[in-house]
Write a protein that holds these residues in place. Structure first.
Motif, PDB file in Angstrom:
ATOM      1  N   THR A   6       0.826  -1.205   0.000  1.00  0.00           N
ATOM      2  CA  THR A   6       0.000   0.000   0.000  1.00  0.00           C
ATOM      3  C   THR A   6       0.859   1.255   0.000  1.00  0.00           C
ATOM      4  O   THR A   6       0.551   2.234  -0.693  1.00  0.00           O
ATOM      5  CB  THR A   6      -0.943  -0.007   1.215  1.00  0.00           C
ATOM      6  N   THR A   9       2.281   1.690  -3.427  1.00  0.00           N
ATOM      7  CA  THR A   9       1.215   2.153  -4.318  1.00  0.00           C
ATOM      8  C   THR A   9       0.982   3.648  -4.141  1.00  0.00           C
ATOM      9  O   THR A   9       0.809   4.379  -5.121  1.00  0.00           O
ATOM     10  CB  THR A   9      -0.091   1.389  -4.051  1.00  0.00           C
ATOM     11  N   GLY A  12       3.785   5.518  -5.819  1.00  0.00           N
ATOM     12  CA  GLY A  12       3.601   5.449  -7.270  1.00  0.00           C
ATOM     13  C   GLY A  12       2.513   6.388  -7.759  1.00  0.00           C
ATOM     14  O   GLY A  12       2.673   7.059  -8.783  1.00  0.00           O
ATOM     15  N   THR A  13       1.409   6.455  -7.036  1.00  0.00           N
ATOM     16  CA  THR A  13       0.329   7.349  -7.460  1.00  0.00           C
ATOM     17  C   THR A  13       0.721   8.808  -7.298  1.00  0.00           C
ATOM     18  O   THR A  13       0.287   9.658  -8.076  1.00  0.00           O
ATOM     19  CB  THR A  13      -0.975   7.060  -6.699  1.00  0.00           C
ATOM     20  N   GLY A  43       6.170   6.082 -11.715  1.00  0.00           N
ATOM     21  CA  GLY A  43       4.874   5.878 -11.071  1.00  0.00           C
ATOM     22  C   GLY A  43       4.235   4.560 -11.461  1.00  0.00           C
ATOM     23  O   GLY A  43       3.736   3.816 -10.617  1.00  0.00           O
ATOM     24  N   ALA A  44       4.241   4.259 -12.753  1.00  0.00           N
ATOM     25  CA  ALA A  44       3.657   2.997 -13.209  1.00  0.00           C
ATOM     26  C   ALA A  44       4.474   1.815 -12.703  1.00  0.00           C
ATOM     27  O   ALA A  44       3.914   0.785 -12.297  1.00  0.00           O
ATOM     28  CB  ALA A  44       3.578   2.978 -14.730  1.00  0.00           C
ATOM     29  N   THR A  47       3.681   1.324  -8.974  1.00  0.00           N
ATOM     30  CA  THR A  47       2.314   0.852  -8.777  1.00  0.00           C
ATOM     31  C   THR A  47       2.173  -0.619  -9.162  1.00  0.00           C
ATOM     32  O   THR A  47       1.548  -1.404  -8.445  1.00  0.00           O
ATOM     33  CB  THR A  47       1.339   1.716  -9.599  1.00  0.00           C
ATOM     34  N   SER A  50       4.009  -2.819  -6.675  1.00  0.00           N
ATOM     35  CA  SER A  50       3.288  -2.913  -5.402  1.00  0.00           C
ATOM     36  C   SER A  50       2.153  -3.930  -5.462  1.00  0.00           C
ATOM     37  O   SER A  50       1.848  -4.574  -4.462  1.00  0.00           O
ATOM     38  CB  SER A  50       2.754  -1.546  -4.993  1.00  0.00           C
ATOM     39  N   THR A  62       3.992  -9.328 -12.658  1.00  0.00           N
ATOM     40  CA  THR A  62       4.157  -7.882 -12.497  1.00  0.00           C
ATOM     41  C   THR A  62       5.595  -7.451 -12.771  1.00  0.00           C
ATOM     42  O   THR A  62       5.813  -6.349 -13.264  1.00  0.00           O
ATOM     43  CB  THR A  62       3.727  -7.424 -11.092  1.00  0.00           C
TER      44      THR A  62
END
Length: 120
Positions: A6, A9, A12-13, A43-44, A47, A50, A62
């Motif tokens: 989390t 993530t 990344g966001t 960022g991608a 994310t 994660s 992933t």
């Protein structure tokens, strides 16, 4: 692992948000590409990784997707920037340095090599 996933993530966001903010705020195509490439790649990547951390069964998939993004995103943005330059999109008036003129010096050498290949 859920908490760690989390947190990554969220980081990344944040990068994805900053990249979109840079695309909205920067003055010309070349500056927007710079912001978009760096921020959206990181960022991608974060994310997607994660998701693999939060769901360990998906980690190999992933990792492959993240590697694909790390390779293709900068290359595609370079192609967009080069096409913009070749089609005559000008820099912003506030831009200080234009290094594309240095690359034009290499063009005669490139043309000479192509002519040599055609004659062989």
């Amino acid at each position: 692992m859920q908490v760690f996933g989390t947190i990554i993530t969220a980081i990344g966001t944040i990068f994805l948000f900053l990249g979109s903010l840079g695309i909205l705020r920067l003055p010309d195509v070349y500056n927007r590409l710079q912001a978009g490439t760096k921020c959206t790649t990181l960022g991608a990547f974060l994310t997607i990784i994660s998701v693999g951390i939060a769901q360990p069964d998906w980690l190999p998939k992933t990792l492959v997707i993240a590697l694909f993004i790390l390779i293709t995103n900068p290359i595609s943005n370079h192609a967009i920037g080069r096409a913009s330059c070749k089609s005559g999109v000008s820099l912003c008036d506030r831009s200080v340095v234009d290094k594309t003129k240095e690359f034009e010096e290499c063009k005669p050498l490139h043309d000479e090599l192509e002519q040599n290949e055609e004659t062989q």
